[in-house]
Design a protein around this motif. Structure first.
Motif, PDB file in Angstrom:
ATOM      1  N   LYS A 298      18.300 -75.812 -46.773  1.00  0.00           N
ATOM      2  CA  LYS A 298      17.202 -75.552 -45.842  1.00  0.00           C
ATOM      3  C   LYS A 298      15.863 -75.545 -46.590  1.00  0.00           C
ATOM      4  N   ARG A 299      15.840 -74.835 -47.706  1.00  0.00           N
ATOM      5  CA  ARG A 299      14.612 -74.758 -48.492  1.00  0.00           C
ATOM      6  C   ARG A 299      14.145 -76.149 -48.928  1.00  0.00           C
ATOM      7  N   LYS A 300      15.119 -76.976 -49.376  1.00  0.00           N
ATOM      8  CA  LYS A 300      14.748 -78.312 -49.868  1.00  0.00           C
ATOM      9  C   LYS A 300      14.232 -79.188 -48.733  1.00  0.00           C
ATOM     10  N   LYS A 347      16.436 -68.840 -56.331  1.00  0.00           N
ATOM     11  CA  LYS A 347      15.978 -69.516 -55.106  1.00  0.00           C
ATOM     12  C   LYS A 347      14.978 -70.573 -55.523  1.00  0.00           C
ATOM     13  N   SER A 348      15.039 -71.741 -54.881  1.00  0.00           N
ATOM     14  CA  SER A 348      14.024 -72.739 -55.210  1.00  0.00           C
ATOM     15  C   SER A 348      12.813 -72.458 -54.338  1.00  0.00           C
ATOM     16  N   HIS A 349      11.790 -71.887 -54.928  1.00  0.00           N
ATOM     17  CA  HIS A 349      10.620 -71.524 -54.136  1.00  0.00           C
ATOM     18  C   HIS A 349       9.871 -72.754 -53.661  1.00  0.00           C
ATOM     19  N   HIS A 350       9.450 -72.643 -52.426  1.00  0.00           N
ATOM     20  CA  HIS A 350       8.744 -73.773 -51.826  1.00  0.00           C
ATOM     21  C   HIS A 350       7.252 -73.562 -52.023  1.00  0.00           C
ATOM     22  N   ASN A 351       6.622 -74.514 -52.682  1.00  0.00           N
ATOM     23  CA  ASN A 351       5.163 -74.508 -52.725  1.00  0.00           C
ATOM     24  C   ASN A 351       4.714 -75.954 -52.803  1.00  0.00           C
ATOM     25  N   HIS A 392       0.832 -58.871 -46.069  1.00  0.00           N
ATOM     26  CA  HIS A 392       2.039 -58.927 -46.906  1.00  0.00           C
ATOM     27  C   HIS A 392       2.333 -60.378 -47.288  1.00  0.00           C
ATOM     28  N   PRO A 393       3.022 -60.590 -48.423  1.00  0.00           N
ATOM     29  CA  PRO A 393       3.422 -61.956 -48.764  1.00  0.00           C
ATOM     30  C   PRO A 393       4.362 -62.514 -47.696  1.00  0.00           C
ATOM     31  N   PHE A 394       4.327 -63.826 -47.534  1.00  0.00           N
ATOM     32  CA  PHE A 394       5.207 -64.498 -46.568  1.00  0.00           C
ATOM     33  C   PHE A 394       5.730 -65.751 -47.261  1.00  0.00           C
ATOM     34  N   PRO A 395       7.041 -65.978 -47.253  1.00  0.00           N
ATOM     35  CA  PRO A 395       7.574 -67.102 -48.031  1.00  0.00           C
ATOM     36  C   PRO A 395       7.217 -68.453 -47.426  1.00  0.00           C
ATOM     37  N   GLY A 396       7.095 -69.460 -48.273  1.00  0.00           N
ATOM     38  CA  GLY A 396       6.771 -70.811 -47.807  1.00  0.00           C
ATOM     39  C   GLY A 396       7.673 -71.284 -46.668  1.00  0.00           C
ATOM     40  N   PRO A 397       9.018 -71.154 -46.796  1.00  0.00           N
ATOM     41  CA  PRO A 397       9.885 -71.644 -45.715  1.00  0.00           C
ATOM     42  C   PRO A 397       9.878 -70.738 -44.475  1.00  0.00           C
ATOM     43  N   GLY A 398       9.104 -69.675 -44.521  1.00  0.00           N
ATOM     44  CA  GLY A 398       8.874 -68.850 -43.343  1.00  0.00           C
ATOM     45  C   GLY A 398      10.135 -68.234 -42.767  1.00  0.00           C
ATOM     46  N   ILE A 436       3.392 -50.570 -47.860  1.00  0.00           N
ATOM     47  CA  ILE A 436       4.594 -51.397 -47.965  1.00  0.00           C
ATOM     48  C   ILE A 436       4.228 -52.758 -48.546  1.00  0.00           C
ATOM     49  N   TRP A 437       5.060 -53.256 -49.468  1.00  0.00           N
ATOM     50  CA  TRP A 437       4.801 -54.567 -50.075  1.00  0.00           C
ATOM     51  C   TRP A 437       5.071 -55.670 -49.053  1.00  0.00           C
ATOM     52  N   GLN A 438       6.176 -55.513 -48.318  1.00  0.00           N
ATOM     53  CA  GLN A 438       6.580 -56.550 -47.383  1.00  0.00           C
ATOM     54  C   GLN A 438       7.510 -55.944 -46.342  1.00  0.00           C
ATOM     55  N   ALA A 439       7.316 -56.269 -45.085  1.00  0.00           N
ATOM     56  CA  ALA A 439       8.222 -55.782 -44.033  1.00  0.00           C
ATOM     57  C   ALA A 439       8.487 -56.921 -43.072  1.00  0.00           C
ATOM     58  N   ASP A 471       5.131 -56.423 -57.812  1.00  0.00           N
ATOM     59  CA  ASP A 471       4.995 -57.844 -58.132  1.00  0.00           C
ATOM     60  C   ASP A 471       6.073 -58.712 -57.481  1.00  0.00           C
ATOM     61  N   GLY A 472       6.928 -58.115 -56.667  1.00  0.00           N
ATOM     62  CA  GLY A 472       7.991 -58.888 -56.036  1.00  0.00           C
ATOM     63  C   GLY A 472       9.188 -59.141 -56.950  1.00  0.00           C
ATOM     64  N   MET A 473       9.062 -58.773 -58.227  1.00  0.00           N
ATOM     65  CA  MET A 473      10.156 -59.023 -59.173  1.00  0.00           C
ATOM     66  C   MET A 473      11.265 -57.972 -59.017  1.00  0.00           C
ATOM     67  N   GLY A 512      19.869 -56.817 -54.685  1.00  0.00           N
ATOM     68  CA  GLY A 512      19.523 -57.717 -53.584  1.00  0.00           C
ATOM     69  C   GLY A 512      18.273 -58.493 -53.950  1.00  0.00           C
ATOM     70  N   THR A 513      17.901 -59.492 -53.162  1.00  0.00           N
ATOM     71  CA  THR A 513      16.560 -60.062 -53.273  1.00  0.00           C
ATOM     72  C   THR A 513      15.789 -59.537 -52.074  1.00  0.00           C
ATOM     73  N   ILE A 514      14.490 -59.795 -52.043  1.00  0.00           N
ATOM     74  CA  ILE A 514      13.696 -59.264 -50.929  1.00  0.00           C
ATOM     75  C   ILE A 514      14.061 -60.003 -49.649  1.00  0.00           C
ATOM     76  N   GLU A 515      13.962 -61.322 -49.680  1.00  0.00           N
ATOM     77  CA  GLU A 515      14.403 -62.123 -48.533  1.00  0.00           C
ATOM     78  C   GLU A 515      15.932 -62.181 -48.552  1.00  0.00           C
ATOM     79  N   TRP A 516      16.510 -62.484 -47.389  1.00  0.00           N
ATOM     80  CA  TRP A 516      17.972 -62.544 -47.328  1.00  0.00           C
ATOM     81  C   TRP A 516      18.517 -63.870 -47.847  1.00  0.00           C
TER      82      TRP A 516
HETATM   83  P1  XMP Z   1      12.943 -62.762 -53.310  1.00  0.00           P
HETATM   84  O1  XMP Z   1      13.561 -62.991 -51.975  1.00  0.00           O
HETATM   85  O2  XMP Z   1      13.300 -63.839 -54.308  1.00  0.00           O
HETATM   86  O3  XMP Z   1      11.398 -62.899 -53.071  1.00  0.00           O
HETATM   87  O4  XMP Z   1      13.197 -61.397 -53.830  1.00  0.00           O
HETATM   88  C1  XMP Z   1      10.378 -62.466 -53.941  1.00  0.00           C
HETATM   89  C2  XMP Z   1       9.046 -62.734 -53.257  1.00  0.00           C
HETATM   90  O5  XMP Z   1       8.847 -64.143 -53.105  1.00  0.00           O
HETATM   91  C3  XMP Z   1       8.700 -64.492 -51.741  1.00  0.00           C
HETATM   92  N1  XMP Z   1       9.370 -65.773 -51.536  1.00  0.00           N
HETATM   93  C4  XMP Z   1       8.722 -66.955 -51.498  1.00  0.00           C
HETATM   94  N2  XMP Z   1       7.408 -67.242 -51.613  1.00  0.00           N
HETATM   95  N3  XMP Z   1       7.890 -69.538 -51.342  1.00  0.00           N
HETATM   96  C5  XMP Z   1       7.004 -68.550 -51.515  1.00  0.00           C
HETATM   97  O6  XMP Z   1       5.807 -68.848 -51.574  1.00  0.00           O
HETATM   98  C6  XMP Z   1       9.227 -69.320 -51.234  1.00  0.00           C
HETATM   99  O7  XMP Z   1      10.009 -70.246 -51.085  1.00  0.00           O
HETATM  100  C7  XMP Z   1       9.650 -67.951 -51.309  1.00  0.00           C
HETATM  101  N4  XMP Z   1      10.879 -67.361 -51.244  1.00  0.00           N
HETATM  102  C8  XMP Z   1      10.680 -66.014 -51.395  1.00  0.00           C
HETATM  103  C9  XMP Z   1       9.354 -63.350 -50.973  1.00  0.00           C
HETATM  104  O8  XMP Z   1       8.882 -63.258 -49.638  1.00  0.00           O
HETATM  105  C10 XMP Z   1       8.979 -62.167 -51.838  1.00  0.00           C
HETATM  106  O9  XMP Z   1       7.645 -61.760 -51.614  1.00  0.00           O
END
Ligand code: XMP
Length: 517
Positions: A298-300, A347-351, A392-398, A436-439, A471-473, A512-516
């Motif tokens: 999905k990410r790819k 995870k392959s982050h999408h940017n 809050h941060p929002f991941p690229g793949p939403g 909160i960092w992210q909800a 820092d999300g780490m 866990g990671t932040i996203e599922w």
């Molecule tokens: P995880 O889920 O790996 O996420 O603990 C750490 C932080 O990264 C965000 N995240 C992304 N941000 N593209 C982004 O720009 C992505 O593909 C992506 N995947 C996760 C996540 O929301 C959290 O803040």
């Protein structure tokens, strides 16, 4: 140009914090790895002082990292922290030994002499809390140094050669667990190095605007706008610098949150009067993702399609020569790697990292020198609303990564969007958003039986997630009180057709990671 401090990095996990503490005092600082810094570099960089970071090596080992030897006689003030103190000693005639007990975590030092570094907050004869993390320790100092603080595990916890302005501390003043650390760093930068402390975001903005104008000339710049903090700040800054030469492209992949696309249009097109191409590609993305449930696939798919759509829209902008990106300082800092070898991809982050080569555009990256909190300060300086700057941060793949284990459909995404909006609205109302960092909500791939009124329901279960993090780490779940969770759960089940059960995710990261997904 502002006064600067050079931080020579020996690979500590917390080197970035040194740079942040220095900058918080209005002094610009940069981190450079020890093996890339020589005297020519230092002369060009022209700092008012040098800080040597901590690091994982032992100075007692052959070929362990060293600072350029000449810095110790160059006349600039030097502060060595942990490994930085130990290499200072090894390089100036002191002695360091390994094999002592490790001292890790909270410790207390006793101040035994006056020192410029401590002026105004630490007094001779008193004890103070610091944070230590070391195995080796200094056992002998050269004659021109004096001991200014001791601890149980480190008899030379702080040392000073006040004549040459060379200082060393075994503890870490850059971390929050050394409560007075900030003041120590301030004394070093302002009193000892004589930096004027005038670096601020207002000034940074003016300098960048000038630089952008010089770089771009009459050229056109394309900027990918996602609605997130970084791209929003880049867009607002460029607009202030070059006005209509900027064209922003917002690709709505259909996986945005409720009202997000509209907000981007309202703020950037209506308020800021920025040229904005807003492309709704929901159907295209949903078709491409049809039936897919594997997180990486999905990410790819989303990453690749995003670039295709962005590229096609950008090509419509005639004569564009530049691409603006919100690259931040943590992405730029060259890290000192001691382990070698590639790390595992979780995870392959999408940017949009692949965009520039493909589009043959020159890059404009005005945030390259900034940390995230500085980007936020710049955002306020540019007049962006809090809703965007503090979001809050929002991941690229939403939302695609928040519908795990089941194919993405518009119906499922709409259910999730509604529930997520209620959750965030309640968080805002309770005044918790900034804590909160992210909800966010996650739509689970399971239907469960419920009873609503006198009828049986068979609907989706939803999980709520909220984490604290810096820092999300690493992250920890946010400890909502039960009344809050119960209110959110009631509202979601009553107001969102399709959901009849709500859970709260109490997993930390790791494991866990932040996203599922
Ligand atoms: P995880 O889920 O790996 O996420 O603990 C750490 C932080 O990264 C965000 N995240 C992304 N941000 N593209 C982004 O720009 C992505 O593909 C992506 N995947 C996760 C996540 O929301 C959290 O803040």
């Amino acid at each position: 140009m502002n006064d600067k401090i050079l931080i020579i990095d020996f690979g500590s996990q917390v080197t970035q914090l040194i740079a942040r503490r220095v900058r918080e005092n209005g002094v610009y600082s940069e981190i450079h790895p020890y093996n890339k810094v020589d005297m020519e570099f230092i002369k060009n960089f022209n700092p008012k002082g040098i800080i040597l970071s901590g690091g994982p090596s032992s100075v007692t080992e052959e070929n362990s990292p060293r600072a350029p030897q000449e810095i110790f006689s160059y006349g600039l003030p030097i502060l060595g922290i942990c490994y930085g103190q130990q290499t200072t000693m090894t390089q100036t005639g002191g002695k360091v030994e390994s094999g002592h007990e490790r001292e890790f975590g909270r410790a207390f030092i006793e101040v035994v002499d006056d020192c410029e570094l401590f002026k105004g907050f630490w007094n001779k004869g008193d004890k103070y809390q610091v944070w230590m993390s070391h195995g080796d320790r200094v056992v002998k100092i050269p004659d021109n140094f004096k001991i200014v603080a001791t601890s149980e595990g480190a008899p030379f916890a702080a040392i000073a050669n006040e004549k040459d302005k060379i200082y060393g501390v075994q503890f870490h003043p850059e971390v929050a667990h050394t409560p007075d650390g900030e003041k120590l760093i301030k004394n070093f930068c302002i009193d000892i190095c004589k930096c004027d402390g005038s670096w601020n975001m207002g000034q940074f903005k003016e300098i960048k605007i000038k630089e952008i104008r010089e770089q771009v000339g009459n050229g056109k710049v394309i900027c990918g706008l996602s609605g997130g903090v970084d791209s929003s700040v880049v867009a607002a800054l460029l607009h202030e610098a070059i006005g209509d030469q900027l064209v922003c492209v917002f690709v709505d992949h259909g996986m945005m949150r409720s009202g997000e696309a509209e907000q981007v249009e309202k703020v950037f097109r209506d308020q800021f009067k920025i040229n904005l191409i807003s492309k709704n590609s929901e159907k295209l993305f949903l078709d491409a993702l049809d039936g897919e449930t594997d997180p990486e696939t999905k990410r790819k798919i989303i990453g690749k399609l995003f670039i295709d759509v962005f590229d096609a829209e950008a090509k419509k902008v005639e004569g564009a020569e530049f691409l603006a990106q919100g690259t931040l300082y943590p992405d730029v800092i060259e890290s000192v790697s001691f382990c070698g070898g590639p790390s595992v991809t979780i995870k392959s982050h999408h940017n949009v990292g692949g965009l520039p080569e493909r589009m043959k555009l020159k890059l404009v990256e005005p945030l390259r020198e900034l940390f995230k909190d500085e980007v936020r300060a710049l955002g306020y300086e540019l007049g962006l609303p809090k809703k965007i700057v503090a979001r809050h941060p929002f991941p690229g793949p939403g939302l695609a990564v928040r519908v795990p284990g089941q194919p993405l459909t518009k119906e499922r995404l709409d259910i999730l969007r509604k529930a997520d909006a209620i959750y965030l609205e309640e968080i805002e109302k309770a005044g918790l958003y900034d804590k909160i960092w992210q909800a966010f909500a996650v739509l689970l791939p399971v239907r469960t039986v419920g009873v609503m009124g006198d009828s049986r329901s068979y609907d989706y279960a939803l999980s709520l997630r909220a984490v604290t993090s810096t820092d999300g780490m690493t992250a920890d779940f946010y400890p909502f009180d039960m009344a809050f969770l119960s209110k959110v759960s009631n509202r979601i089940i009553n107001e969102v057709k399709g959901i009849n059960r709500v859970n709260y995710d109490i997993t930390s990261k790791p494991p866990g990671t932040i996203e599922w997904e």
